[in-house]
Scaffold this active site. Structure first.
Site, short mmCIF file in Angstrom:
data_model
loop_
_atom_site.label_atom_id
_atom_site.label_comp_id
_atom_site.label_asym_id
_atom_site.label_seq_id
_atom_site.Cartn_x
_atom_site.Cartn_y
_atom_site.Cartn_z
N CYS A 58 -21.03 -81.87 -134.68
CA CYS A 58 -20.00 -82.01 -133.64
C CYS A 58 -18.72 -81.27 -134.06
O CYS A 58 -18.71 -80.06 -134.08
CB CYS A 58 -19.76 -83.48 -133.31
SG CYS A 58 -18.94 -83.71 -131.71
N HIS A 162 -25.26 -85.47 -132.10
CA HIS A 162 -25.15 -86.42 -133.23
C HIS A 162 -26.51 -86.84 -133.74
O HIS A 162 -26.99 -87.94 -133.48
CB HIS A 162 -24.30 -87.62 -132.80
CG HIS A 162 -22.87 -87.28 -132.64
ND1 HIS A 162 -21.99 -87.30 -133.69
CD2 HIS A 162 -22.16 -86.86 -131.57
CE1 HIS A 162 -20.79 -86.92 -133.27
NE2 HIS A 162 -20.88 -86.64 -131.98
N GLU A 164 -27.26 -87.77 -136.66
CA GLU A 164 -27.14 -88.92 -137.55
C GLU A 164 -27.33 -90.25 -136.83
O GLU A 164 -27.62 -91.27 -137.46
CB GLU A 164 -25.79 -88.90 -138.30
CG GLU A 164 -24.59 -89.34 -137.50
CD GLU A 164 -24.00 -88.31 -136.56
OE1 GLU A 164 -22.91 -88.58 -136.00
OE2 GLU A 164 -24.60 -87.23 -136.36
#
Length: 188
Positions: A58, A162, A164
């Site tokens: 990001c 994202h 993660e």
């Protein structure tokens, strides 16, 4: 950086200061953290020069582009008339929000094993002019660059989404495994 094999630049709840890519902030730019921007830009420049592996998520992706000479849309909605709003307001950042097309032969195409993928968004800013040291490898339907990789010999991967937050999904986990594998090549 003498003791690391790679650099991971995370997302943030701040936007990149447009001063670092030659623009004045607009009233829509959002909150900035000038100290973080300065540190991240310097880290990226040194890591790139030393050929360390770099992964940006990001804002991390955005600041890589800026550090290597690219620019950003300060606010996608107001500056890119044909683009949709990539900023997530009504759902969690872990939820899929749109799709992107992956380039043939790219890092992400190898990780995902297909050319169209669902991704989770959540960003006000995005790459406007891509650095000449990078190549776009994932594009949303509206033309926004969702990922890039480096053109040189060292590993650089920037993802606008994202990953993660989707580690239970093997391809998203695979992004981090790929980064770790590349870092292993840098072990001194």
């Amino acid at each position: 950086l003498d003791d690391v094999d790679g650099v991971l630049l995370t997302g943030a709840d701040t936007n990149t200061n447009p001063i670092y890519y030659g623009e004045s902030p607009t009233h829509l730019n959002g909150r900035i953290d000038d100290e973080r921007d300065q540190i991240d830009i310097e880290l990226i420049k040194i890591a790139h020069k030393r050929k360390l592996s770099i992964l940006g998520i990001c804002k991390g992706m955005q600041i890589i582009n800026v550090a290597l000479g690219g620019t950003l849309y300060q606010d996608i909605v107001s500056q890119c008339p044909n683009c949709f709003d990539h900023d997530i307001k009504k759902t969690s950042r872990s939820n899929f929000t749109h799709i992107a097309k992956l380039s043939e032969g790219s890092i992400l195409r190898k990780v995902f094993g297909k050319d169209i993928v669902r991704i989770n968004g959540g960003h006000q800013q995005a790459v406007k002019m891509l650095s000449n040291k990078l190549k776009a490898i994932a594009i949303a339907k509206d033309g926004i660059i969702e990922a890039f990789e480096g053109k040189g010999e060292n590993f650089i991967l920037g993802i606008q989404f994202h990953a993660e937050l989707r580690l239970d999904d093997p391809p998203f986990f695979g992004i981090f495994k790929t980064f770790i594998d590349e870092c292993s090549r840098n072990i001194k």
